[in-house]
Scaffold this motif. Structure first.
Motif, mmCIF file in Angstrom:
data_model
loop_
_atom_site.group_PDB
_atom_site.id
_atom_site.type_symbol
_atom_site.label_atom_id
_atom_site.label_comp_id
_atom_site.label_asym_id
_atom_site.label_seq_id
_atom_site.Cartn_x
_atom_site.Cartn_y
_atom_site.Cartn_z
ATOM 1 N N UNK A 156 48.457 63.386 45.456
ATOM 2 C CA UNK A 156 48.611 63.805 44.130
ATOM 3 C C UNK A 156 48.778 63.007 42.861
ATOM 4 N N UNK A 157 49.098 61.710 43.216
ATOM 5 C CA UNK A 157 49.039 60.736 42.108
ATOM 6 C C UNK A 157 47.661 60.246 41.469
ATOM 7 N N UNK A 158 46.651 60.086 42.603
ATOM 8 C CA UNK A 158 45.307 60.043 42.170
ATOM 9 C C UNK A 158 44.699 61.282 41.418
ATOM 10 N N UNK A 202 43.181 61.229 37.627
ATOM 11 C CA UNK A 202 42.100 61.879 37.519
ATOM 12 C C UNK A 202 42.094 62.812 36.062
ATOM 13 N N UNK A 203 43.204 63.714 36.047
ATOM 14 C CA UNK A 203 43.544 64.525 34.958
ATOM 15 C C UNK A 203 43.696 63.743 33.613
ATOM 16 N N UNK A 204 44.435 62.493 33.961
ATOM 17 C CA UNK A 204 44.651 61.773 32.585
ATOM 18 C C UNK A 204 43.458 61.271 32.149
ATOM 19 N N UNK A 205 42.429 60.795 33.197
ATOM 20 C CA UNK A 205 41.391 59.897 32.496
ATOM 21 C C UNK A 205 40.351 61.131 32.089
ATOM 22 N N UNK A 206 40.065 62.236 32.619
ATOM 23 C CA UNK A 206 39.326 63.208 32.162
ATOM 24 C C UNK A 206 39.906 64.148 31.075
ATOM 25 N N UNK A 207 41.224 64.399 31.132
ATOM 26 C CA UNK A 207 41.591 65.273 30.032
ATOM 27 C C UNK A 207 41.479 66.749 30.422
ATOM 28 N N UNK A 265 38.469 67.756 38.583
ATOM 29 C CA UNK A 265 38.235 68.152 40.173
ATOM 30 C C UNK A 265 36.651 68.133 40.431
ATOM 31 N N UNK A 266 35.796 68.234 39.398
ATOM 32 C CA UNK A 266 34.392 68.011 39.575
ATOM 33 C C UNK A 266 34.033 66.468 39.935
ATOM 34 N N UNK A 267 34.683 65.752 39.317
ATOM 35 C CA UNK A 267 34.740 64.125 39.757
ATOM 36 C C UNK A 267 35.050 63.759 41.095
#
Length: 91
Positions: free
Chosen positions: A46-48, A52-57, A63-65
């Motif tokens: 969940x942390x990862x 990813x959500x923070x990086x991609x916004x 989720x695609x990444x």
């Protein structure tokens, strides 16, 4: 193992050692990337996923990444894991 006795050497005739040379084995079969992919499985916590959500916004892009990384060859997955660890250390 192959034996190469030295007939002109007196140590061979007196029970001395015989020079031996080991057979060289050919390298194994090369494993193509599509077969290596099944040798490694990556799972994100969940942390990862939050990272990813923070990086991609955007959750869809994140989720695609994640899907792209999970379908990538093991070398790319290992590189992604290392980059995620570095980003977590810095952030």
């Amino acid at each position: 193992m192959k034996h190469f006795p030295k007939e002109n050497n007196k140590t061979n005739m007196n029970g001395g050692s015989i020079h031996t040379m080991h057979d060289h084995k050919k390298p194994g079969k090369h494993i193509p990337p599509h077969e290596r992919r099944n040798m490694m499985k990556i799972e994100f916590s969940e942390e990862d996923l939050n990272l990813f959500n923070t990086i991609y916004g955007d959750e869809d892009e994140a989720m695609a990444a994640v899907r792209v990384i999970m379908d990538a060859p093991p070398e790319i997955q290992i590189l992604a894991i290392q980059l995620i660890n570095y980003i977590e250390e810095v952030a």
